[in-house]
Design a protein around this motif. Structure first.
Motif, PDB file in Angstrom:
ATOM      1  N   LEU A 146      22.101  92.224 195.349  1.00 14.70           N
ATOM      2  CA  LEU A 146      21.253  91.635 194.398  1.00 14.70           C
ATOM      3  C   LEU A 146      20.117  92.789 194.101  1.00 14.70           C
ATOM      4  N   GLN A 147      19.747  93.522 195.115  1.00 10.80           N
ATOM      5  CA  GLN A 147      18.887  94.727 194.766  1.00 10.80           C
ATOM      6  C   GLN A 147      19.304  95.771 193.992  1.00 10.80           C
ATOM      7  N   VAL A 148      20.752  95.974 193.990  1.00  7.78           N
ATOM      8  CA  VAL A 148      21.376  97.224 193.185  1.00  7.78           C
ATOM      9  C   VAL A 148      21.138  96.904 191.849  1.00  7.78           C
ATOM     10  N   PRO A 149      21.596  95.499 191.311  1.00  6.78           N
ATOM     11  CA  PRO A 149      21.278  95.196 189.845  1.00  6.78           C
ATOM     12  C   PRO A 149      19.840  95.115 189.544  1.00  6.78           C
ATOM     13  N   ALA A 150      18.762  94.631 190.328  1.00  7.55           N
ATOM     14  CA  ALA A 150      17.527  94.931 190.110  1.00  7.55           C
ATOM     15  C   ALA A 150      16.908  96.001 190.040  1.00  7.55           C
ATOM     16  N   SER A 151      17.378  97.069 190.851  1.00  5.77           N
ATOM     17  CA  SER A 151      16.937  98.402 190.666  1.00  5.77           C
ATOM     18  C   SER A 151      17.502  99.019 189.499  1.00  5.77           C
ATOM     19  N   SER A 152      18.841  98.884 189.152  1.00  7.06           N
ATOM     20  CA  SER A 152      19.624  99.372 187.990  1.00  7.06           C
ATOM     21  C   SER A 152      18.805  98.968 186.568  1.00  7.06           C
ATOM     22  N   VAL A 153      18.273  97.771 186.579  1.00  8.18           N
ATOM     23  CA  VAL A 153      17.714  97.301 185.285  1.00  8.18           C
ATOM     24  C   VAL A 153      16.351  98.018 185.467  1.00  8.18           C
ATOM     25  N   LYS A 196      29.406  89.686 196.487  1.00  8.70           N
ATOM     26  CA  LYS A 196      28.855  89.854 195.212  1.00  8.70           C
ATOM     27  C   LYS A 196      29.004  91.265 194.512  1.00  8.70           C
ATOM     28  N   ASP A 197      30.037  92.080 195.069  1.00 15.07           N
ATOM     29  CA  ASP A 197      30.399  93.299 194.545  1.00 15.07           C
ATOM     30  C   ASP A 197      30.515  93.567 192.972  1.00 15.07           C
ATOM     31  N   SER A 198      31.094  92.694 192.426  1.00 15.14           N
ATOM     32  CA  SER A 198      31.184  92.830 190.725  1.00 15.14           C
ATOM     33  C   SER A 198      30.118  93.274 190.179  1.00 15.14           C
ATOM     34  N   TRP A 199      29.024  92.177 190.466  1.00 12.15           N
ATOM     35  CA  TRP A 199      27.459  92.433 190.059  1.00 12.15           C
ATOM     36  C   TRP A 199      27.017  93.750 190.499  1.00 12.15           C
ATOM     37  N   MET A 200      27.228  94.018 191.706  1.00 17.15           N
ATOM     38  CA  MET A 200      26.692  95.383 192.060  1.00 17.15           C
ATOM     39  C   MET A 200      27.259  96.542 191.585  1.00 17.15           C
ATOM     40  N   LEU A 201      28.600  96.690 191.236  1.00 16.06           N
ATOM     41  CA  LEU A 201      29.319  97.644 190.596  1.00 16.06           C
ATOM     42  C   LEU A 201      28.909  97.500 189.254  1.00 16.06           C
ATOM     43  N   GLY A 202      28.800  96.372 188.591  1.00 14.88           N
ATOM     44  CA  GLY A 202      28.846  96.423 187.161  1.00 14.88           C
ATOM     45  C   GLY A 202      27.388  96.947 186.645  1.00 14.88           C
ATOM     46  N   PHE A 203      26.385  96.558 187.178  1.00 17.98           N
ATOM     47  CA  PHE A 203      24.901  97.107 186.814  1.00 17.98           C
ATOM     48  C   PHE A 203      24.966  98.469 187.411  1.00 17.98           C
ATOM     49  N   GLY A 204      25.445  98.736 188.750  1.00 18.70           N
ATOM     50  CA  GLY A 204      25.278 100.023 189.116  1.00 18.70           C
ATOM     51  C   GLY A 204      25.710 101.157 188.147  1.00 18.70           C
ATOM     52  N   ILE A 205      27.084 101.042 187.781  1.00 19.21           N
ATOM     53  CA  ILE A 205      27.808 101.862 186.881  1.00 19.21           C
ATOM     54  C   ILE A 205      27.118 101.751 185.642  1.00 19.21           C
ATOM     55  N   LEU A 206      26.646 101.038 185.215  1.00 21.57           N
ATOM     56  CA  LEU A 206      25.786 100.717 183.933  1.00 21.57           C
ATOM     57  C   LEU A 206      24.571 101.801 184.054  1.00 21.57           C
ATOM     58  N   PHE A 207      23.917 101.632 184.964  1.00 24.13           N
ATOM     59  CA  PHE A 207      22.715 102.655 185.440  1.00 24.13           C
ATOM     60  C   PHE A 207      22.983 104.039 185.575  1.00 24.13           C
ATOM     61  N   LEU A 208      24.138 104.134 186.480  1.00 27.03           N
ATOM     62  CA  LEU A 208      24.171 105.584 186.834  1.00 27.03           C
ATOM     63  C   LEU A 208      24.936 106.373 185.357  1.00 27.03           C
ATOM     64  N   SER A 209      25.721 105.562 184.694  1.00 27.50           N
ATOM     65  CA  SER A 209      26.217 105.967 183.615  1.00 27.50           C
ATOM     66  C   SER A 209      25.093 106.610 182.417  1.00 27.50           C
ATOM     67  N   GLU A 210      24.201 105.861 182.348  1.00 35.42           N
ATOM     68  CA  GLU A 210      23.028 106.231 181.559  1.00 35.42           C
ATOM     69  C   GLU A 210      22.013 107.561 182.165  1.00 35.42           C
ATOM     70  N   VAL A 211      22.070 107.318 183.354  1.00 31.19           N
ATOM     71  CA  VAL A 211      21.464 108.638 184.154  1.00 31.19           C
ATOM     72  C   VAL A 211      22.297 109.774 183.910  1.00 31.19           C
ATOM     73  N   HIS A 212      23.492 109.650 183.953  1.00 34.92           N
ATOM     74  CA  HIS A 212      24.428 110.967 183.512  1.00 34.92           C
ATOM     75  C   HIS A 212      24.378 111.228 182.140  1.00 34.92           C
ATOM     76  N   ARG A 213      23.994 110.211 181.180  1.00 33.70           N
ATOM     77  CA  ARG A 213      23.584 110.560 179.898  1.00 33.70           C
ATOM     78  C   ARG A 213      22.612 111.703 179.737  1.00 33.70           C
ATOM     79  N   ALA A 214      21.582 111.174 180.381  1.00 29.72           N
ATOM     80  CA  ALA A 214      20.138 111.972 180.380  1.00 29.72           C
ATOM     81  C   ALA A 214      20.359 113.240 181.193  1.00 29.72           C
ATOM     82  N   SER A 215      21.084 113.090 182.420  1.00 27.22           N
ATOM     83  CA  SER A 215      20.938 114.320 183.297  1.00 27.22           C
ATOM     84  C   SER A 215      22.361 114.432 183.751  1.00 27.22           C
ATOM     85  N   PRO A 216      23.279 115.052 183.089  1.00 24.59           N
ATOM     86  CA  PRO A 216      24.768 115.154 183.395  1.00 24.59           C
ATOM     87  C   PRO A 216      24.896 116.028 184.591  1.00 24.59           C
TER      88      PRO A 216
END
Length: 331
Positions: free
Chosen positions: A81-88, A130-150
């Motif tokens: 749950l902390q990973v989704p919260a941190s990702s948002v 709850k790994d699907s939640w963790m990876l879903g949100f985590g990948i979303l966030f990390l993908s956007e970090v990569h967009r800004a700082s590849p």
């Protein structure tokens, strides 16, 4: 703050009070037209101060919190749950123009980034419930970090996370809470988590991360199948359950943001959402997440729908705000 939609280095976000975790930080793409001033209800023009106040307070919480969990989550469940919260929270900071090296909240963004890397790494090493939640949100966030700082290193890490997320997919039915096979977890698959996992695969693919086309196609097809004749989105991809406008907003967001041809499924979902906009926050699980889904869908549905959503729902959100500026899981 008027709920402005803007593009900032490829990052689309809907401007709402970030501490609410309304999940209204939509990602990527060109911005939809901002509603004209005369179309914006007057009550939406007076909340910029509240937005900035909430953002500053939340960044202070991140600064003071231990690096092991920069976003406190009272529901427990580290790190699922902390990973989704941190990702948002990270998506909101990216939407404010921060990167890992620049911006007023760059330090807080870095803290969130490092934590999400650590938390998602645990999903590669062992199964959690709850790994699907963790990876879903985590990948979303990390993908956007990569967009800004590849970086090659981040793209490689995203590749490993994507493979792990794909391993738990159940064709068009989507994902369960965790990635375990059906014999280990009987509940689901269901749309609530599948929305985030589908968006995660598509966001990673945009960043050049290898994703199996068949998996993406099946995931999107499953979301389409849960949209009924009148646009209400069911709990499962195979219908046979009650529908609610929040889920319709979620699928509307994914189809309009990530697919080349949203089609009639998106149109029906938009119609259902806007006909039932007063109930957009009412749904299974978290009312805040249902609210966010509706905000995301409305934001990609043109100025009239965008302004119409907030005309009805802004008071609902603000009325749930607590004395310390935070928002509960269930307003």
């Amino acid at each position: 703050m008027h709920p402005e939609v803007r593009a900032d280095r490829g990052f689309r976000r809907v401007r709402v009070l970030p501490a609410a975790f309304a999940l209204a930080a939509a990602v990527g793409g060109e911005a939809a037209p901002t509603p004209k001033a005369e179309a914006v209800p007057s009550e939406l023009k007076d909340t910029e101060a509240a937005f900035k106040e909430s953002l500053a307070a939340y960044c202070q919480v991140i600064t003071k919190s231990p690096a092991a969990a920069p976003v406190p989550v009272l529901l427990g469940g580290w790190p699922a749950l902390q990973v989704p919260a941190s990702s948002v929270a990270g998506l909101v900071l990216l939407g404010e123009g921060n990167t890992l090296t620049q911006g007023a909240q760059s330090a807080q963004l870095n803290k969130l980034f490092k934590y999400v890397l650590l938390g998602t790494q645990s999903g590669l090493e062992r199964y959690g419930d709850k790994d699907s939640w963790m990876l879903g949100f985590g990948i979303l966030f990390l993908s956007e970090v990569h967009r800004a700082s590849p970086s090659p290193e981040l793209r490689q890490q995203l590749g490993a996370l994507v493979k792990r997320l794909e391993s738990g997919q159940n064709g068009e039915k989507g994902w369960r809470h965790g990635l375990q096979p059906e014999k280990a977890e009987k509940y689901g698959p269901f749309i609530g988590v599948s929305v985030w996992c589908t968006a995660a695969l598509l966001a990673a693919k945009e960043q050049g991360v290898p994703v199996e086309d068949s998996n993406v196609q099946a995931a999107v097809a499953g979301l389409r199948k849960c949209v009924g004749k009148f646009g209400g989105a069911a709990y499962f991809s195979y219908q046979q359950t009650t529908v609610n406008p929040g889920r319709s907003g979620a699928i509307l967001w994914v189809l309009r943001r990530y697919t080349a041809e949203p089609g009639s499924d998106a149109d029906r979902a938009q119609g259902f959402l806007m006909r039932n906009v007063a109930h957009a926050h009412e749904g299974h699980g978290s009312q805040v997440m249902n609210f966010g889904w509706g905000a995301l869908g409305a934001a990609l549905s043109g100025p009239e729908a965008h302004a119409g959503f907030w005309k009805v729902q802004l008071k609902t959100l603000l009325s749930a705000r607590q004395a310390d500026g935070s928002f509960p899981h269930q307003p």
